[in-house]
Structure formats: C-alpha cells, structure tokens
Design a protein around this motif. Structure first.
Motif, PDB file in Angstrom:
ATOM      1  N   ALA A  45     -99.465   1.471  79.873  1.00 41.55           N
ATOM      2  CA  ALA A  45    -100.266   2.073  80.938  1.00 41.55           C
ATOM      3  C   ALA A  45    -100.664   1.024  81.969  1.00 41.55           C
ATOM      4  O   ALA A  45    -100.588   1.272  83.181  1.00 41.55           O
ATOM      5  CB  ALA A  45    -101.503   2.745  80.347  1.00 41.55           C
ATOM      6  N   TYR A  46    -101.089  -0.146  81.506  1.00 43.37           N
ATOM      7  CA  TYR A  46    -101.405  -1.240  82.438  1.00 43.37           C
ATOM      8  C   TYR A  46    -100.177  -1.590  83.291  1.00 43.37           C
ATOM      9  O   TYR A  46    -100.259  -1.693  84.518  1.00 43.37           O
ATOM     10  CB  TYR A  46    -101.825  -2.496  81.672  1.00 43.37           C
ATOM     11  CG  TYR A  46    -103.143  -2.430  80.933  1.00 43.37           C
ATOM     12  CD1 TYR A  46    -104.257  -1.815  81.492  1.00 43.37           C
ATOM     13  CD2 TYR A  46    -103.278  -3.013  79.671  1.00 43.37           C
ATOM     14  CE1 TYR A  46    -105.472  -1.778  80.806  1.00 43.37           C
ATOM     15  CE2 TYR A  46    -104.484  -2.984  78.988  1.00 43.37           C
ATOM     16  CZ  TYR A  46    -105.578  -2.365  79.555  1.00 43.37           C
ATOM     17  OH  TYR A  46    -106.765  -2.344  78.875  1.00 43.37           O
ATOM     18  N   ALA A  47     -99.053  -1.806  82.625  1.00 43.40           N
ATOM     19  CA  ALA A  47     -97.842  -2.251  83.322  1.00 43.40           C
ATOM     20  C   ALA A  47     -97.325  -1.188  84.285  1.00 43.40           C
ATOM     21  O   ALA A  47     -96.959  -1.497  85.430  1.00 43.40           O
ATOM     22  CB  ALA A  47     -96.759  -2.621  82.308  1.00 43.40           C
ATOM     23  N   GLY A  48     -97.272   0.061  83.836  1.00 41.84           N
ATOM     24  CA  GLY A  48     -96.778   1.129  84.698  1.00 41.84           C
ATOM     25  C   GLY A  48     -97.618   1.286  85.942  1.00 41.84           C
ATOM     26  O   GLY A  48     -97.100   1.457  87.057  1.00 41.84           O
ATOM     27  N   SER A  49     -98.935   1.211  85.772  1.00 41.58           N
ATOM     28  CA  SER A  49     -99.828   1.328  86.921  1.00 41.58           C
ATOM     29  C   SER A  49     -99.600   0.187  87.912  1.00 41.58           C
ATOM     30  O   SER A  49     -99.495   0.412  89.125  1.00 41.58           O
ATOM     31  CB  SER A  49    -101.280   1.328  86.440  1.00 41.58           C
ATOM     32  OG  SER A  49    -102.177   1.407  87.526  1.00 41.58           O
ATOM     33  N   GLY A  50     -99.511  -1.034  87.414  1.00 45.63           N
ATOM     34  CA  GLY A  50     -99.315  -2.179  88.299  1.00 45.63           C
ATOM     35  C   GLY A  50     -97.986  -2.147  89.028  1.00 45.63           C
ATOM     36  O   GLY A  50     -97.910  -2.437  90.227  1.00 45.63           O
ATOM     37  N   LEU A  51     -96.920  -1.780  88.327  1.00 41.86           N
ATOM     38  CA  LEU A  51     -95.595  -1.732  88.949  1.00 41.86           C
ATOM     39  C   LEU A  51     -95.517  -0.650  90.025  1.00 41.86           C
ATOM     40  O   LEU A  51     -94.888  -0.843  91.072  1.00 41.86           O
ATOM     41  CB  LEU A  51     -94.535  -1.498  87.875  1.00 41.86           C
ATOM     42  CG  LEU A  51     -94.302  -2.681  86.916  1.00 41.86           C
ATOM     43  CD1 LEU A  51     -93.473  -2.240  85.721  1.00 41.86           C
ATOM     44  CD2 LEU A  51     -93.613  -3.831  87.647  1.00 41.86           C
ATOM     45  N   GLN A  52     -96.149   0.492  89.769  1.00 41.14           N
ATOM     46  CA  GLN A  52     -96.158   1.541  90.779  1.00 41.14           C
ATOM     47  C   GLN A  52     -97.004   1.118  91.971  1.00 41.14           C
ATOM     48  O   GLN A  52     -96.690   1.444  93.121  1.00 41.14           O
ATOM     49  CB  GLN A  52     -96.687   2.841  90.178  1.00 41.14           C
ATOM     50  CG  GLN A  52     -96.527   4.054  91.085  1.00 41.14           C
ATOM     51  CD  GLN A  52     -95.067   4.424  91.328  1.00 41.14           C
ATOM     52  OE1 GLN A  52     -94.196   4.140  90.517  1.00 41.14           O
ATOM     53  NE2 GLN A  52     -94.800   5.063  92.459  1.00 41.14           N
ATOM     54  N   MET A  53     -98.067   0.360  91.714  1.00 41.79           N
ATOM     55  CA  MET A  53     -98.921  -0.131  92.788  1.00 41.79           C
ATOM     56  C   MET A  53     -98.163  -1.109  93.698  1.00 41.79           C
ATOM     57  O   MET A  53     -98.476  -1.233  94.879  1.00 41.79           O
ATOM     58  CB  MET A  53    -100.150  -0.822  92.195  1.00 41.79           C
ATOM     59  CG  MET A  53    -101.273  -1.079  93.169  1.00 41.79           C
ATOM     60  SD  MET A  53    -102.200   0.393  93.632  1.00 41.79           S
ATOM     61  CE  MET A  53    -103.076   0.739  92.103  1.00 41.79           C
ATOM     62  N   PHE A  54     -97.168  -1.800  93.151  1.00 40.48           N
ATOM     63  CA  PHE A  54     -96.327  -2.687  93.965  1.00 40.48           C
ATOM     64  C   PHE A  54     -95.750  -1.922  95.147  1.00 40.48           C
ATOM     65  O   PHE A  54     -95.804  -2.368  96.303  1.00 40.48           O
ATOM     66  CB  PHE A  54     -95.201  -3.245  93.087  1.00 40.48           C
ATOM     67  CG  PHE A  54     -94.256  -4.179  93.795  1.00 40.48           C
ATOM     68  CD1 PHE A  54     -94.370  -5.548  93.634  1.00 40.48           C
ATOM     69  CD2 PHE A  54     -93.247  -3.694  94.618  1.00 40.48           C
ATOM     70  CE1 PHE A  54     -93.496  -6.421  94.284  1.00 40.48           C
ATOM     71  CE2 PHE A  54     -92.366  -4.545  95.274  1.00 40.48           C
ATOM     72  CZ  PHE A  54     -92.495  -5.911  95.102  1.00 40.48           C
ATOM     73  N   LEU A  70    -102.002  -8.230  89.938  1.00 38.63           N
ATOM     74  CA  LEU A  70    -100.971  -9.225  89.676  1.00 38.63           C
ATOM     75  C   LEU A  70     -99.569  -8.645  89.752  1.00 38.63           C
ATOM     76  O   LEU A  70     -98.622  -9.338  90.131  1.00 38.63           O
ATOM     77  CB  LEU A  70    -101.204  -9.865  88.305  1.00 38.63           C
ATOM     78  CG  LEU A  70    -102.497 -10.668  88.154  1.00 38.63           C
ATOM     79  CD1 LEU A  70    -102.540 -11.352  86.790  1.00 38.63           C
ATOM     80  CD2 LEU A  70    -102.640 -11.703  89.268  1.00 38.63           C
ATOM     81  N   LEU A  71     -99.406  -7.378  89.375  1.00 41.04           N
ATOM     82  CA  LEU A  71     -98.080  -6.761  89.405  1.00 41.04           C
ATOM     83  C   LEU A  71     -97.802  -6.011  90.700  1.00 41.04           C
ATOM     84  O   LEU A  71     -96.639  -5.809  91.051  1.00 41.04           O
ATOM     85  CB  LEU A  71     -97.914  -5.793  88.226  1.00 41.04           C
ATOM     86  CG  LEU A  71     -97.944  -6.396  86.823  1.00 41.04           C
ATOM     87  CD1 LEU A  71     -97.822  -5.302  85.772  1.00 41.04           C
ATOM     88  CD2 LEU A  71     -96.823  -7.415  86.658  1.00 41.04           C
ATOM     89  N   GLY A  72     -98.862  -5.604  91.396  1.00 41.56           N
ATOM     90  CA  GLY A  72     -98.648  -4.738  92.543  1.00 41.56           C
ATOM     91  C   GLY A  72     -99.253  -5.214  93.842  1.00 41.56           C
ATOM     92  O   GLY A  72     -98.544  -5.539  94.793  1.00 41.56           O
ATOM     93  N   LEU A  73    -100.585  -5.276  93.901  1.00 33.66           N
ATOM     94  CA  LEU A  73    -101.251  -5.539  95.168  1.00 33.66           C
ATOM     95  C   LEU A  73    -100.892  -6.893  95.758  1.00 33.66           C
ATOM     96  O   LEU A  73    -100.662  -7.010  96.963  1.00 33.66           O
ATOM     97  CB  LEU A  73    -102.776  -5.442  94.996  1.00 33.66           C
ATOM     98  CG  LEU A  73    -103.386  -4.044  95.067  1.00 33.66           C
ATOM     99  CD1 LEU A  73    -103.044  -3.248  93.811  1.00 33.66           C
ATOM    100  CD2 LEU A  73    -104.898  -4.120  95.217  1.00 33.66           C
ATOM    101  N   ALA A  74    -100.853  -7.929  94.915  1.00 31.90           N
ATOM    102  CA  ALA A  74    -100.556  -9.267  95.431  1.00 31.90           C
ATOM    103  C   ALA A  74     -99.078  -9.443  95.783  1.00 31.90           C
ATOM    104  O   ALA A  74     -98.747  -9.857  96.905  1.00 31.90           O
ATOM    105  CB  ALA A  74    -101.008 -10.324  94.429  1.00 31.90           C
TER     106      ALA A  74
END
Length: 433
Positions: free
Chosen positions: A229-238, A366-370
């Motif tokens: 869930a953490y990873a999926g959210s961050g990757l989609q946020m990218f 770290l995975l998406g916004l930045a």
C-alpha cells in the motif's frame, strides 16, 4: 470538555476539517505556485528544465525526509501548535522566494518551504480522522488529500494571473501573506484539547502515549500488504505530481498559451485530479463495506486506467482529442490516494495511525512527489517535454502491480497486523475501532 459518549460535536468536527483543509490549500498553493512561473524563471535566469524540476522536487524531498520525525514530535509536543508553527515557516519561506536574486537563493527558499510543509499532511489528516467515524475514513482521506489538488489549482491559476500582471515575485508574496493569515486563524480557533480527546475516546491513551519509538515502528511495517500500500501510493503519486508540475509548461510549449491562460488551464487539470481523489475515496468506502478486498481493486483499476489513458493521450498530436484523453487520465491519476490511506489505516494498529500516515507521506514523497517533477525535467532536457510526459505513465504500471500484490496477500497482512479490522465494518455513525 465534552463527555466520552460524544467527544466532540458534529459542528466542531466539520470546523476542524474546514480549517485544516484551508491550511492544506495554503500548503499546496505555496508549493505549486512555482509551476505557474516556470516559463518566466526560465527566461529571466536562463534555467534548464532539470533546474526547474529541482526547485519543485526539493520541497517534496524535504517532506519525505522529515515527515516521520516531525510527526512523532507533533504527537508529543502538540499537533495544533505544530501545525501553526509549520504554516508560519512555509509562509515566511515563500516570502523569501519572492525576494530571491537567483537560482541558489530560490533553491534555499524552496528547501525551507519543504521543511515547513514536512509534517502538515500527516499531522493534519490525523487531526481530521480523530474527530470522525471510522466508516468515513477513505472519503475523508481522499477529500483531505484532494485539498492538495485544489490548492494546486489556486496556486497555479492565481499565480499565473498575478505573474502576468504584477510579475512572478508577487505570486510568492501573495501566497506567503495568505498563509500567515490562515495560520493565525487556525491557532485562535482550533484547540489542542478537543482533537486529542476525540481520538483517545473512552478509556484510551492520549496521542503520543502507549509505547516507545522502538516498540511502535515495527508495527508500521508488520505485513507485506501494508508495504504494498505504501509503495503503490508513492508510485502512483509519481505520475500525479509530474503532471501537476509540468502541465503549465506543456500547455505553453505545445499549445502556445500565455502564462495566465496556461495557469488557468493547468488549474482545471489539477481540479480534475482533486475530483478524482474524492471520487476514489467515496467509491472505496462504498464498495469496501461489502468486501474489504474491493478497496484494493479500486486502487488497481485507477492505476491501470491512468496508464492506458495518459499513454494514449500523449501519443496524439495537439488538439481536443488529446486534451480529452489527458483529462480522463488525470481524473484517475491520483484517485488511489483515499483508498491507499484507508488501507494503511486498516493494516496498522489504531495506536499508531498518525505515524502510519507519516510513513505513507514519506513513501509518497520519496517515490512520487520528489522524483516525479525532477525526473520528468531531466527526461525533458534529453527528449523534449512532450515525449517525457508520454513515458512517465509507466510509473502507474508499477503502482498497479504493487496494489495487486497487496490484494493477493491481504488476508495474511491483516493477520500479521493483529487482525484488528472487523469482519463487518461499522456504519458511518458507529463507534470507532
């Protein structure tokens, strides 16, 4: 003080939500106003796309690095005091951007904006969730996080208009001053005591109590499902953040729009993103009452849908069909935000919900916004912005795979997390867990 049967009134709960959302709007207006003036900064200071992307990405990077420690500090020092202090810091830093003399000073100002904004999302959403029933968790999470998109609408749209008429420095000045006013109102109206009492509930410990840092942290990563869930959210946020950052420049370069018109048009796309976030949360709550596994399905469908629509859209030449497909993909690009927050809250113990939201913010940053805006800028320097925007939807493929793996392992994840989710979710008016 209200009694334990009803810790806070309905009116106070919605007042907390409204004021917290207002500060979130200021947060994202200060963050995203930069994107509206990308063309002006590029012309004035002769910056590369990679440098422009770094000015956007540094804010998200600081959010990612500092969100967990500052959220833990807020739990102990006081959430309302922390939110007010954070708003003052990012507002003053935004005013600093208005008087910066070059790239280095602007970078420092944006760095401090990120420091101020680091813990607002996680602490703010913890305050909001603490005064509402558990059955509204995905809807409220989606609506609150959608405030970021709406703040982006205001930041990009208002910033573009102000920049065209008064110059880009005034865009930062307006955002900084409005943030200081909102921080003052929040500090006067919202009390420290009421959110804490509401979250604690009858017989529960107050926020910040109930275990040392060493005992709390392992419970945030107790299953593969919550990691997914953490990873999926961050990757989609990218994908979502790259679109928000570069849409004004895309409309300027591909459609020849002036900064004001490009900002307004990009604001419309950001508004679509926010609508998708609220809609994703509402669908997730409705379907999740019948079958909790459908929360994962909603996230998977949104990820795959955005991949297909945006990839097709950016392959088309400039014109109405392209904008329609991009708009449809934008609608789904961050509709996973509410479902992801609800899944994280369900897969981690209630005692560490605020810190779990901070970890989710860390993953998103770290995975998406930045990396989203920065990587897109580096790709644009090499292959052109249009082509770069056609590549970045591949991040949604990785997000969809993460959500699919999380769904497959969901039962084991719940068991490892302590099996705290009830077989029959409570109704919206029922007690929290």
């Amino acid at each position: 003080m209200t009694g334990p049967a009803e810790p806070v009134t309905r009116g106070y709960a919605w007042l907390v939500f409204a004021l917290s959302l207002g500060l979130l709007l200021s947060d994202y207006m200060s963050r995203q106003v930069l994107n509206a003036v990308f063309p002006l900064l590029k012309a004035d200071w002769m910056l590369s796309d990679a440098q422009l992307g770094s000015l956007s990405g540094i804010v998200a990077l600081m959010v990612g690095v500092l969100t967990v420690p500052l959220s833990l500090l807020a739990d102990r020092w006081g959430r309302v005091r922390s939110l007010v202090l954070a708003a003052v810091v990012w507002s003053l830093a935004t005013l600093g951007c208005a008087v910066s003399a070059g790239y280095e000073q602007m970078f420092l100002g944006r760095f401090l904006v990120g420091v101020g904004e680091a813990a607002y999302g996680s602490v703010g959403i913890a305050v909001v969730l603490s005064v509402f029933p558990v059955g509204l968790r995905a809807t409220l999470s989606g609506a609150f996080i959608a405030g970021g998109a709406f703040g982006s609408v205001l930041g990009v749209s208002v910033g573009g208009v102000v920049a065209q008429h008064l110059g880009w420095r005034w865009t930062f000045g307006v955002m900084g001053l409005s943030g200081l006013v909102l921080a003052a109102v929040y500090g006067v109206v919202v009390t420290e005591r009421k959110p804490a009492v509401a979250e604690a509930g009858p017989g529960a410990a107050p926020p910040g109590a109930g275990g040392s840092l060493r005992s709390l942290l392992p419970r945030l990563f107790s299953s593969v499902s919550v990691l997914c869930a953490y990873a999926g959210s961050g990757l989609q946020m990218f994908l979502a953040m790259a679109l928000l950052a570069w849409m004004p420049s895309f409309l300027d370069r591909s459609y020849g729009l002036a900064p004001a018109k490009a900002g307004l048009a990009a604001g419309a796309f950001a508004l679509i993103t926010g609508i998708g976030m609220i809609g994703g949360g509402m669908v997730c709550d409705r379907l999740g009452r019948r079958d909790p596994h459908l929360k994962w399905t909603v996230a998977i469908v949104c990820s795959v849908g955005s991949l297909i629509l945006l990839t097709a859209g950016f392959r088309l030449p400039a014109g109405t069909p392209q904008l329609v497909l991009i708009g449809a993909g934008t609608l789904l690009s961050n509709a996973t935000a509410g479902p992801a927050a609800a899944l994280v809250a369900s897969l981690t113990p209630a005692a560490v919900t605020a810190t779990a939201m901070a970890v989710l913010t860390l993953a998103n940053s770290l995975l998406g916004l930045a990396p989203g805006p920065a990587v897109t800028g580096m790709l644009a320097d090499r292959m052109g912005l249009h082509a770069a925007l056609g590549v970045i939807p591949l991040a949604s493929l990785a997000a969809g795979l993460a959500f699919a793996l999380g769904r497959r392992l969901d039962d084991k994840g719940l068991s490892a997390a302590g099996g705290h989710r009830a077989a029959a979710p409570p109704r919206p008016g029922g007690p929290t867990r």
